[in-house]
Scaffold this motif. Sequence first.
Motif, PDB file in Angstrom:
ATOM      1  N   ALA A  30       0.817  -1.211   0.000  1.00 43.29           N
ATOM      2  CA  ALA A  30       0.000   0.000   0.000  1.00 43.29           C
ATOM      3  C   ALA A  30       0.848   1.258   0.000  1.00 43.29           C
ATOM      4  CB  ALA A  30      -0.942   0.009   1.206  1.00 43.29           C
ATOM      5  N   VAL A  31       1.975   1.228   0.697  1.00 43.39           N
ATOM      6  CA  VAL A  31       2.811   2.431   0.786  1.00 43.39           C
ATOM      7  C   VAL A  31       3.911   2.464  -0.273  1.00 43.39           C
ATOM      8  CG1 VAL A  31       2.328   2.742   3.244  1.00 43.39           C
ATOM      9  CG2 VAL A  31       4.376   1.484   2.548  1.00 43.39           C
ATOM     10  N   ALA A  32       3.902   1.518  -1.191  1.00 40.69           N
ATOM     11  CA  ALA A  32       4.943   1.450  -2.212  1.00 40.69           C
ATOM     12  C   ALA A  32       4.631   2.282  -3.452  1.00 40.69           C
ATOM     13  CB  ALA A  32       5.178  -0.009  -2.622  1.00 40.69           C
ATOM     14  N   ASP A  33       3.403   2.725  -3.603  1.00 39.78           N
ATOM     15  CA  ASP A  33       2.994   3.453  -4.806  1.00 39.78           C
ATOM     16  C   ASP A  33       3.145   4.964  -4.611  1.00 39.78           C
ATOM     17  OD1 ASP A  33       1.201   3.153  -7.460  1.00 39.78           O
ATOM     18  OD2 ASP A  33       0.607   4.945  -6.316  1.00 39.78           O
ATOM     19  N   PRO A  34       3.738   5.674  -5.569  1.00 36.58           N
ATOM     20  CA  PRO A  34       3.956   7.117  -5.417  1.00 36.58           C
ATOM     21  C   PRO A  34       2.664   7.924  -5.217  1.00 36.58           C
ATOM     22  CG  PRO A  34       5.205   6.283  -7.279  1.00 36.58           C
ATOM     23  CD  PRO A  34       4.349   5.157  -6.792  1.00 36.58           C
ATOM     24  N   VAL A  35       1.591   7.549  -5.900  1.00 36.00           N
ATOM     25  CA  VAL A  35       0.322   8.271  -5.726  1.00 36.00           C
ATOM     26  C   VAL A  35      -0.211   8.060  -4.314  1.00 36.00           C
ATOM     27  CG1 VAL A  35      -2.105   8.410  -6.456  1.00 36.00           C
ATOM     28  CG2 VAL A  35      -0.278   8.275  -8.172  1.00 36.00           C
ATOM     29  N   ARG A  36      -0.141   6.825  -3.828  1.00 35.22           N
ATOM     30  CA  ARG A  36      -0.628   6.564  -2.468  1.00 35.22           C
ATOM     31  C   ARG A  36       0.244   7.240  -1.420  1.00 35.22           C
ATOM     32  NH1 ARG A  36      -2.109   1.549  -5.031  1.00 35.22           N
ATOM     33  NH2 ARG A  36      -0.283   0.450  -4.282  1.00 35.22           N
ATOM     34  N   GLY A  61      -6.886   9.732 -12.862  1.00 37.84           N
ATOM     35  CA  GLY A  61      -8.308   9.999 -13.013  1.00 37.84           C
ATOM     36  C   GLY A  61      -9.117   9.509 -11.818  1.00 37.84           C
ATOM     37  N   LYS A  62     -10.424   9.744 -11.890  1.00 32.22           N
ATOM     38  CA  LYS A  62     -11.309   9.393 -10.777  1.00 32.22           C
ATOM     39  C   LYS A  62     -11.300   7.900 -10.470  1.00 32.22           C
ATOM     40  CE  LYS A  62     -15.171  12.213  -9.984  1.00 32.22           C
ATOM     41  NZ  LYS A  62     -16.572  12.531 -10.276  1.00 32.22           N
ATOM     42  N   ALA A  63     -11.330   7.066 -11.494  1.00 37.10           N
ATOM     43  CA  ALA A  63     -11.373   5.614 -11.276  1.00 37.10           C
ATOM     44  C   ALA A  63     -10.084   5.135 -10.610  1.00 37.10           C
ATOM     45  CB  ALA A  63     -11.604   4.875 -12.594  1.00 37.10           C
ATOM     46  N   ALA A  64      -8.946   5.626 -11.075  1.00 35.74           N
ATOM     47  CA  ALA A  64      -7.670   5.227 -10.471  1.00 35.74           C
ATOM     48  C   ALA A  64      -7.563   5.753  -9.046  1.00 35.74           C
ATOM     49  CB  ALA A  64      -6.500   5.730 -11.310  1.00 35.74           C
ATOM     50  N   LEU A  65      -8.043   6.981  -8.815  1.00 30.30           N
ATOM     51  CA  LEU A  65      -8.011   7.547  -7.465  1.00 30.30           C
ATOM     52  C   LEU A  65      -8.867   6.714  -6.520  1.00 30.30           C
ATOM     53  CD1 LEU A  65      -6.995   9.804  -5.623  1.00 30.30           C
ATOM     54  CD2 LEU A  65      -8.992  11.155  -6.337  1.00 30.30           C
ATOM     55  N   SER A  66     -10.018   6.291  -6.988  1.00 31.43           N
ATOM     56  CA  SER A  66     -10.894   5.429  -6.195  1.00 31.43           C
ATOM     57  C   SER A  66     -10.182   4.124  -5.839  1.00 31.43           C
ATOM     58  CB  SER A  66     -12.182   5.145  -6.969  1.00 31.43           C
ATOM     59  OG  SER A  66     -13.028   4.308  -6.243  1.00 31.43           O
ATOM     60  N   HIS A  67      -9.468   3.566  -6.798  1.00 29.95           N
ATOM     61  CA  HIS A  67      -8.701   2.341  -6.551  1.00 29.95           C
ATOM     62  C   HIS A  67      -7.628   2.574  -5.486  1.00 29.95           C
ATOM     63  CE1 HIS A  67      -6.263  -1.224  -7.071  1.00 29.95           C
ATOM     64  NE2 HIS A  67      -5.228  -0.438  -7.285  1.00 29.95           N
ATOM     65  N   HIS A  68      -6.912   3.682  -5.590  1.00 29.90           N
ATOM     66  CA  HIS A  68      -5.862   3.974  -4.614  1.00 29.90           C
ATOM     67  C   HIS A  68      -6.440   4.107  -3.204  1.00 29.90           C
ATOM     68  CE1 HIS A  68      -2.449   4.203  -7.264  1.00 29.90           C
ATOM     69  NE2 HIS A  68      -3.043   5.096  -8.040  1.00 29.90           N
ATOM     70  N   PHE A  69      -7.582   4.775  -3.075  1.00 31.29           N
ATOM     71  CA  PHE A  69      -8.212   4.883  -1.759  1.00 31.29           C
ATOM     72  C   PHE A  69      -8.680   3.520  -1.261  1.00 31.29           C
ATOM     73  CE2 PHE A  69      -8.599   9.552  -2.342  1.00 31.29           C
ATOM     74  CZ  PHE A  69      -8.060   9.925  -1.112  1.00 31.29           C
ATOM     75  N   SER A  70      -9.151   2.671  -2.162  1.00 30.26           N
ATOM     76  CA  SER A  70      -9.555   1.321  -1.783  1.00 30.26           C
ATOM     77  C   SER A  70      -8.377   0.530  -1.226  1.00 30.26           C
ATOM     78  CB  SER A  70     -10.162   0.604  -2.996  1.00 30.26           C
ATOM     79  OG  SER A  70     -10.494  -0.718  -2.679  1.00 30.26           O
ATOM     80  N   LEU A  72      -5.689   1.818   0.177  1.00 32.72           N
ATOM     81  CA  LEU A  72      -5.342   2.408   1.474  1.00 32.72           C
ATOM     82  C   LEU A  72      -6.317   1.981   2.568  1.00 32.72           C
ATOM     83  CD1 LEU A  72      -4.272   5.984   0.321  1.00 32.72           C
ATOM     84  CD2 LEU A  72      -2.784   4.132   1.116  1.00 32.72           C
ATOM     85  N   ARG A  73      -7.594   1.887   2.232  1.00 35.26           N
ATOM     86  CA  ARG A  73      -8.576   1.377   3.211  1.00 35.26           C
ATOM     87  C   ARG A  73      -8.291  -0.080   3.536  1.00 35.26           C
ATOM     88  NH1 ARG A  73     -12.459   3.394  -0.266  1.00 35.26           N
ATOM     89  NH2 ARG A  73     -13.151   1.266  -0.650  1.00 35.26           N
ATOM     90  N   ARG A 109       8.540  10.657   6.163  1.00 36.27           N
ATOM     91  CA  ARG A 109       9.852  11.317   6.141  1.00 36.27           C
ATOM     92  C   ARG A 109      10.332  11.523   4.709  1.00 36.27           C
ATOM     93  NH1 ARG A 109      13.643   8.276   9.876  1.00 36.27           N
ATOM     94  NH2 ARG A 109      14.362   7.297   7.977  1.00 36.27           N
ATOM     95  N   GLY A 110      10.128  10.528   3.865  1.00 33.02           N
ATOM     96  CA  GLY A 110      10.447  10.666   2.451  1.00 33.02           C
ATOM     97  C   GLY A 110      11.911  10.869   2.132  1.00 33.02           C
ATOM     98  N   ASP A 111      12.763  10.038   2.643  1.00 31.28           N
ATOM     99  CA  ASP A 111      14.205  10.150   2.395  1.00 31.28           C
ATOM    100  C   ASP A 111      14.578   9.655   0.999  1.00 31.28           C
ATOM    101  OD1 ASP A 111      14.533  11.096   4.939  1.00 31.28           O
ATOM    102  OD2 ASP A 111      15.107   9.172   5.786  1.00 31.28           O
ATOM    103  N   GLY A 112      13.959  10.255  -0.004  1.00 31.73           N
ATOM    104  CA  GLY A 112      14.310   9.899  -1.375  1.00 31.73           C
ATOM    105  C   GLY A 112      13.751   8.572  -1.832  1.00 31.73           C
ATOM    106  N   ALA A 113      12.838   7.992  -1.074  1.00 29.26           N
ATOM    107  CA  ALA A 113      12.277   6.681  -1.444  1.00 29.26           C
ATOM    108  C   ALA A 113      11.257   6.802  -2.554  1.00 29.26           C
ATOM    109  CB  ALA A 113      11.643   6.023  -0.214  1.00 29.26           C
ATOM    110  N   ASP A 114      10.854   8.004  -2.896  1.00 31.59           N
ATOM    111  CA  ASP A 114       9.821   8.160  -3.926  1.00 31.59           C
ATOM    112  C   ASP A 114      10.293   8.896  -5.130  1.00 31.59           C
ATOM    113  OD1 ASP A 114      10.014  10.288  -2.094  1.00 31.59           O
ATOM    114  OD2 ASP A 114       8.031  11.026  -2.571  1.00 31.59           O
TER     115      ASP A 114
END
Length: 114
Positions: A30-36, A61-70, A72-73, A109-114
């Motif tokens: 879940a935390v491996a994707d840059p958008v998430r 887009g909306k569909a992909a954003l919905s997937h990302h929230f899914s 994360l949930r 923290r984001g130490d360059g992992a993204d």
Amino acid sequence: MANQVVGGSHRAAPVHTDPEDVSVLTALSAVADPVRIQLIRELAGSPEWTRSCGSFDVPVGKAALSHHFSVLRGAGLVEQRDEGPKRVNRLRREEFDARFPGLLDLVLRGDGAD
């Protein structure tokens, strides 16, 4: 009434996963994707229940954003609820930290992992 329409919305209520039921692989995925990661970081910097799904500036887009929230949930990271026509979010930081101590701190923290 399980199918009651609340606030004029016809969509199903979001299903949430308890962080205690999440495997470490699910959490890491879940935390491996840059958008998430961006969604998590923006939620971490916002007061709870103030960010609607459409308020995030992400390159999907909306569909992909919905997937990302899914995702994360499903990983126990985000809780959502409907408020009228909007679906608002909160980061389940305390619950997630109890299950995976330090993981969210590393992501934020984001130490360059993204």
